[in-house]
Structures are given as structure tokens and as C-alpha cells.
Write an enzyme that holds these catalytic residues in place. Structure first.
Site, PDB file in Angstrom:
ATOM      1  CG  ASP A 151      -2.068   0.975   1.091  1.00  0.00           C
ATOM      2  OD1 ASP A 151      -3.226   0.530   1.021  1.00  0.00           O
ATOM      3  OD2 ASP A 151      -1.802   2.203   1.045  1.00  0.00           O
ATOM      4  CG  ASN A 169     -12.027  -0.463   4.106  1.00  0.00           C
ATOM      5  OD1 ASN A 169     -12.375  -0.873   5.215  1.00  0.00           O
ATOM      6  ND2 ASN A 169     -10.875   0.141   3.898  1.00  0.00           N
ATOM      7  N   GLY A 214     -15.905   2.793   3.769  1.00  0.00           N
ATOM      8  CA  GLY A 214     -14.681   3.560   3.608  1.00  0.00           C
ATOM      9  C   GLY A 214     -13.866   3.182   2.387  1.00  0.00           C
ATOM     10  CD  GLN A 215     -14.622  -0.663  -2.425  1.00  0.00           C
ATOM     11  OE1 GLN A 215     -15.717  -1.026  -1.998  1.00  0.00           O
ATOM     12  NE2 GLN A 215     -14.043  -1.206  -3.476  1.00  0.00           N
ATOM     13  CG  HIS A 230      -8.749  -2.905  -2.165  1.00  0.00           C
ATOM     14  ND1 HIS A 230      -9.693  -2.273  -2.938  1.00  0.00           N
ATOM     15  CD2 HIS A 230      -8.605  -2.167  -1.048  1.00  0.00           C
ATOM     16  CE1 HIS A 230     -10.105  -1.172  -2.323  1.00  0.00           C
ATOM     17  NE2 HIS A 230      -9.475  -1.090  -1.163  1.00  0.00           N
ATOM     18  CG  LEU A 231      -9.195  -9.493   0.432  1.00  0.00           C
ATOM     19  CD1 LEU A 231      -9.350  -9.526  -1.083  1.00  0.00           C
ATOM     20  CD2 LEU A 231      -9.152 -10.912   0.986  1.00  0.00           C
ATOM     21  CG  HIS A 232      -6.802  -2.849   3.258  1.00  0.00           C
ATOM     22  ND1 HIS A 232      -6.091  -1.684   3.029  1.00  0.00           N
ATOM     23  CD2 HIS A 232      -8.027  -2.642   2.727  1.00  0.00           C
ATOM     24  CE1 HIS A 232      -6.857  -0.815   2.393  1.00  0.00           C
ATOM     25  NE2 HIS A 232      -8.047  -1.359   2.195  1.00  0.00           N
TER      26      HIS A 232
HETATM   27  P1  AMP Z   1      -9.745   1.449   0.458  1.00  0.00           P
HETATM   28  O1  AMP Z   1      -9.883   2.694   1.284  1.00  0.00           O
HETATM   29  O2  AMP Z   1     -10.115   0.205   1.217  1.00  0.00           O
HETATM   30  O3  AMP Z   1     -10.457   1.582  -0.866  1.00  0.00           O
HETATM   31  O4  AMP Z   1      -8.200   1.276   0.199  1.00  0.00           O
HETATM   32  C1  AMP Z   1      -7.547   1.750  -0.935  1.00  0.00           C
HETATM   33  C2  AMP Z   1      -6.083   1.669  -0.615  1.00  0.00           C
HETATM   34  O5  AMP Z   1      -5.365   1.789  -1.815  1.00  0.00           O
HETATM   35  C3  AMP Z   1      -5.588   2.757   0.331  1.00  0.00           C
HETATM   36  O6  AMP Z   1      -5.024   2.165   1.483  1.00  0.00           O
HETATM   37  C4  AMP Z   1      -4.551   3.500  -0.508  1.00  0.00           C
HETATM   38  O7  AMP Z   1      -3.452   3.936   0.248  1.00  0.00           O
HETATM   39  C5  AMP Z   1      -4.166   2.456  -1.524  1.00  0.00           C
HETATM   40  N1  AMP Z   1      -3.652   2.959  -2.788  1.00  0.00           N
HETATM   41  C6  AMP Z   1      -4.197   3.905  -3.578  1.00  0.00           C
HETATM   42  N2  AMP Z   1      -3.459   4.088  -4.675  1.00  0.00           N
HETATM   43  C7  AMP Z   1      -2.419   3.223  -4.582  1.00  0.00           C
HETATM   44  C8  AMP Z   1      -1.298   2.933  -5.408  1.00  0.00           C
HETATM   45  N3  AMP Z   1      -1.084   3.574  -6.566  1.00  0.00           N
HETATM   46  N4  AMP Z   1      -0.415   1.988  -4.990  1.00  0.00           N
HETATM   47  C9  AMP Z   1      -0.604   1.342  -3.832  1.00  0.00           C
HETATM   48  N5  AMP Z   1      -1.650   1.560  -3.010  1.00  0.00           N
HETATM   49  C10 AMP Z   1      -2.543   2.502  -3.368  1.00  0.00           C
END
Ligand code: AMP
Length: 115
Positions: free
Chosen positions: A32, A88, A94-95, A101-103
Site C-alpha cells: 500500500d 472496505n 470507507g472504500q 482489495h483485501l488489506h
Molecule cells: P480502500 O480505502 O479500502 O479503498 O483502500 C484503498 C487503498 O489503496 C488505500 O489504502 C490507498 O493507500 C491504496 N492505494 C491507492 N493508490 C495506490 C497505489 N497507486 N499503490 C498502492 N496503493 C494505493
């Protein structure tokens, strides 16, 4: 560019850089860009499912594969003391990126409840 095209699609196509830590036919994992823990990795399907709520019964093998990919990537990252997995989903979830995507969050003790 399609309506399903997001920054993550561009990462899959190598159109923008990312720190990729795992890849197979179905999934990609990369660090991330704005880490919320010492280790913060995203696992995504290559298929552009916008969010968990859009997954269908025909995606069940892919969804299982994503969870097993989380396990594999977390092990490779050395997260032997545990980690948190977060999805999310949608606005209230909060997406911010409309590609499932899975954090994976690890390297520190996580608090509960999340904010
Ligand atoms: P969400 O809030 O669950 O949609 O998470 C999206 C995640 O994508 C956030 O934690 C961002 O920091 C991450 N993110 C956005 N753009 C990029 C990127 N270019 N490379 C890596 N992570 C990213």
C-alpha cells in the site's frame, strides 16, 4: 478505459509502478502506498470486481483463492505473530478504490473497534 478501470487495473497492466510482492494468474499483491501499519499489503483479483458486494456465486473459487493468497503473502512477509485482514466495502465501509482489495495489516498490535 472502461467504467471498471481503476488505478489498480493500471497496476495490473504495469501502466503505473507498484511494489509488487506476489502475482499469479488470478491475483496480485502489492504494498500500500500509504501504509497504516509497518506492513500493509493489498491483495486484489485481476478480474475487476468493484467491491465485495458485487461478487457473485460464480466467483466463489476466486474469493477462496484471494483468502489463501492473503495467508501466503502474510507468511512470506514474516507476519508470524498475527495480522489483520480488512475489506472496505462501499461508501460506508470507507472504500476509496472501486476494485476489490483485501488489506493485510501487520507488524504492530491492532486495536478494536476500528475507527
Ligand atoms: P480502500 O480505502 O479500502 O479503498 O483502500 C484503498 C487503498 O489503496 C488505500 O489504502 C490507498 O493507500 C491504496 N492505494 C491507492 N493508490 C495506490 C497505489 N497507486 N499503490 C498502492 N496503493 C494505493
Amino acid at each position: 478505459m472502461t467504467s471498471q478501470d481503476t488505478i489498480f487495473s493500471k497496476i495490473i497492466r504495469r501502466e503505473i509502478p507498484a511494489d509488487i510482492v506476489y502475482e499469479d494468474d488470478l491475483a496480485l499483491a502489492f504494498k500500500d502506498v500509504n501504509p497504516q501499519a509497518p506492513i500493509h499489503i493489498l491483495v486484489i483479483p485481476k478480474q475487476p470486481i468493484p467491491k465485495l458486494a458485487d461478487a457473485e456465486s460464480g466467483d466463489h473459487a476466486l474469493m477462496g483463492h484471494l483468502l489463501l493468497t492473503v495467508k501466503r503473502v502474510a507468511e512470506a512477509a514474516g507476519l508470524t505473530n498475527g495480522y489483520r485482514v480488512v475489506i472496505n466495502n462501499g461508501n460506508d465501509g470507507g472504500q476509496t478504490v472501486d476494485h476489490l482489495h483485501l488489506h493485510i495489516l501487520g507488524g504492530r498490535h491492532m486495536k478494536w473497534p476500528p475507527g
